[in-house]
Design an enzyme around this catalytic site. Structure first.
Site, short mmCIF file in Angstrom:
data_model
loop_
_atom_site.label_atom_id
_atom_site.label_comp_id
_atom_site.label_asym_id
_atom_site.label_seq_id
_atom_site.Cartn_x
_atom_site.Cartn_y
_atom_site.Cartn_z
N LYS A 1 178.32 58.99 79.99
CA LYS A 1 177.70 58.43 81.41
C LYS A 1 176.47 57.91 80.88
O LYS A 1 175.64 58.53 80.16
CB LYS A 1 177.44 59.73 82.32
CG LYS A 1 177.09 58.98 83.77
CD LYS A 1 178.62 58.56 84.37
CE LYS A 1 178.72 58.45 86.00
NZ LYS A 1 180.02 58.07 86.55
N THR B 1 183.01 61.72 83.63
CA THR B 1 181.62 61.37 83.56
C THR B 1 180.68 61.64 84.89
O THR B 1 179.62 61.71 84.64
CB THR B 1 181.72 59.80 83.08
OG1 THR B 1 181.86 59.15 84.34
CG2 THR B 1 182.48 59.40 82.02
N ASP B 2 181.66 61.60 85.86
CA ASP B 2 180.81 62.20 87.12
C ASP B 2 180.30 63.40 86.94
O ASP B 2 178.99 63.99 87.09
CB ASP B 2 181.53 62.16 88.46
CG ASP B 2 180.76 62.07 89.52
OD1 ASP B 2 179.97 61.42 90.04
OD2 ASP B 2 181.06 63.22 90.32
N PHE C 1 148.66 35.23 55.34
CA PHE C 1 149.94 35.16 54.96
C PHE C 1 149.94 34.02 53.75
O PHE C 1 149.58 32.67 54.24
CB PHE C 1 151.09 34.83 56.01
CG PHE C 1 152.48 34.67 55.50
CD1 PHE C 1 152.94 35.91 54.94
CD2 PHE C 1 153.19 33.65 55.49
CE1 PHE C 1 154.15 36.01 54.56
CE2 PHE C 1 154.51 33.73 55.13
CZ PHE C 1 155.12 34.67 54.56
N ARG D 1 144.22 34.84 60.69
CA ARG D 1 145.05 34.58 61.56
C ARG D 1 145.22 35.89 62.61
O ARG D 1 144.60 36.89 62.15
CB ARG D 1 146.86 34.24 61.21
CG ARG D 1 147.23 35.48 60.54
CD ARG D 1 148.72 35.17 60.09
NE ARG D 1 149.45 36.34 59.67
CZ ARG D 1 150.73 36.46 59.25
NH1 ARG D 1 151.56 35.25 59.23
NH2 ARG D 1 151.26 37.62 58.99
N VAL E 1 153.06 40.77 57.59
CA VAL E 1 153.88 41.75 58.52
C VAL E 1 154.65 42.91 57.61
O VAL E 1 154.56 44.12 57.80
CB VAL E 1 154.77 41.31 59.40
CG1 VAL E 1 155.69 42.53 60.28
CG2 VAL E 1 154.17 40.30 60.49
N GLN E 2 155.24 42.61 56.63
CA GLN E 2 156.08 43.32 55.69
C GLN E 2 155.17 44.52 54.85
O GLN E 2 155.49 45.47 54.88
CB GLN E 2 156.63 42.53 54.40
CG GLN E 2 157.91 41.72 55.01
CD GLN E 2 157.64 40.34 55.53
OE1 GLN E 2 156.41 39.90 56.02
NE2 GLN E 2 158.49 39.39 55.47
N ASN F 1 157.20 39.39 64.71
CA ASN F 1 155.80 38.83 64.22
C ASN F 1 155.69 37.63 65.42
O ASN F 1 156.46 36.86 65.64
CB ASN F 1 155.79 37.76 63.17
CG ASN F 1 154.67 37.24 62.56
OD1 ASN F 1 153.60 37.33 63.51
ND2 ASN F 1 154.47 36.68 61.63
N HIS G 1 153.87 35.10 67.47
CA HIS G 1 153.08 34.15 66.93
C HIS G 1 152.11 33.61 68.15
O HIS G 1 152.44 33.54 69.28
CB HIS G 1 153.83 32.96 66.46
CG HIS G 1 155.05 33.31 65.54
ND1 HIS G 1 154.50 33.81 64.34
CD2 HIS G 1 156.32 33.12 65.35
CE1 HIS G 1 155.71 33.85 63.69
NE2 HIS G 1 156.75 33.52 64.31
#
Ligand SMILES: O=c1[nH]c(=O)c2[nH]c(=O)[nH]c2[nH]1
Length: 309
Positions: A16, A63-64, A165, A182, A237-238, A264, A266
């Site tokens: 569920k 599932t109920d 960067f 940046r 970012v890496q 990232n 921007h």
């Protein structure tokens, strides 16, 4: 578990999805309230092939019934507990009550209701919705074997400087200038796997996994930003992502792996000029066009070689 069926490989599960439950607990004097809102996903791996091949539902957990179980168990939990503990409790229930069920996968997303403060004083029963969400997934086998993962979703972070960067591949398609100045914005999605391998080995300290969630979040955030004065330079970012992952593994000995997804997002420099008026707006690290698409997508996972404690 794959099964051979009429010359094919066959795998199946049922469950569920999106069972929403709110639970309130009260302090002994009844005045101070505690609450959670959970969205629960249950998936059971069970021996019920007859339902697929022979219209025989005698091995099926409805599932109920799974949905009802969430509310019954929430009611039975008389003390506040973490989403991790609730997921494990449900998984234990399904795998121990039903002979057919050999694995339960329970995922929970917790809505970030936070106690409100009024005039600087924590309110007894008032909450407001925060932003990032605590998630968990518990995979429980009938044997009691456990895989426990927790995570965070929607953690939006931004810094206005100390990001650059440079030195990336330049070819005839490259337009992006190199920069050491940046904006850096992202929405972190992370999950981390705990090294507890059985239901019986998880810490018994109340709300342990809520504390760990907050601790991991703090380490992620602190590593992203660096010290309040001066911050820390991000070369990509890496690079920041790996530092965040390493910080989690080095701080928390009961975490064996961590996965991070950091788009990232921007903020584009705004430069506007026209033939008639020349420069109308000249970018000077001040006016940006925030965008959410397209965005860079950067993700990685880091795990210990020897993941057992
Ligand atoms: O930190 C970044 N990593 C990239 O891989 C990348 N690619 C890009 O265009 N800008 C950035 N920034």
């Amino acid at each position: 578990m794959a099964k051979e069926l009429e010359g094919f490989n066959f795998e199946q599960r049922h469950g569920k999805a999106r069972v929403r439950v709110g639970r309130v607990w009260r302090s002994n004097d009844g005045r101070r309230h505690f609450m959670v809102e959970w969205n629960v996903n249950i998936s059971l791996l069970s021996n019920c092939v007859a339902a697929y091949v022979r219209d025989d539902n005698s091995d099926i957990v409805a599932t109920d019934t799974m949905k009802n179980t969430v509310y019954v168990k929430a009611k039975e939990c008389s003390e506040q507990l973490s989403a991790e503990e609730f997921a494990i409790l449900l998984g234990k229930h399904f795998t121990s009550i039903y002979p057919q069920v050999y694995t339960a996968i329970v995922k929970i997303v917790e809505k970030p209701w936070e106690r409100i403060s009024v005039n600087g004083q924590p309110h007894e029963h008032g909450f407001k919705l925060g932003s990032e969400k605590h998630t968990t997934e518990a995979i429980i086998q009938k044997s009691g074997a456990l895989q426990l993962t927790s995570g965070i979703e929607g953690l939006s972070l931004l810094k206005t400087t100390q990001s650059g960067f440079e030195g990336f591949i330049r070819d005839k398609y490259t337009a992006l200038p190199e920069t050491r100045e940046r904006m850096l914005a992202t929405e972190v999605t992370s999950s981390w796997r705990y090294s507890y391998e059985s239901v019986s080995s998880i810490p018994q300290k109340p709300l342990y996994f809520n504390d760990q969630y907050l601790n991991v979040k703090n380490v992620l955030v602190d590593t992203f930003f660096g010290p309040p004065v001066g911050g820390v330079y991000s070369a990509s970012v890496q690079s920041t992502l790996l530092q965040m992952a390493k910080a989690v593994l080095s701080r928390f000995t009961d975490i064996s792996s961590v996965q991070l997804k950091m788009p990232n997002i921007h903020f584009l420099p705004v430069n506007i000029s026209s033939k008639d008026n020349g420069n109308i707006v000249k970018f000077n690290d001040d006016v940006y066009l925030p965008t959410d698409e397209p965005h860079g997508s950067i993700e990685a996972s880091l795990s210990r070689f020897w993941s057992k404690m």
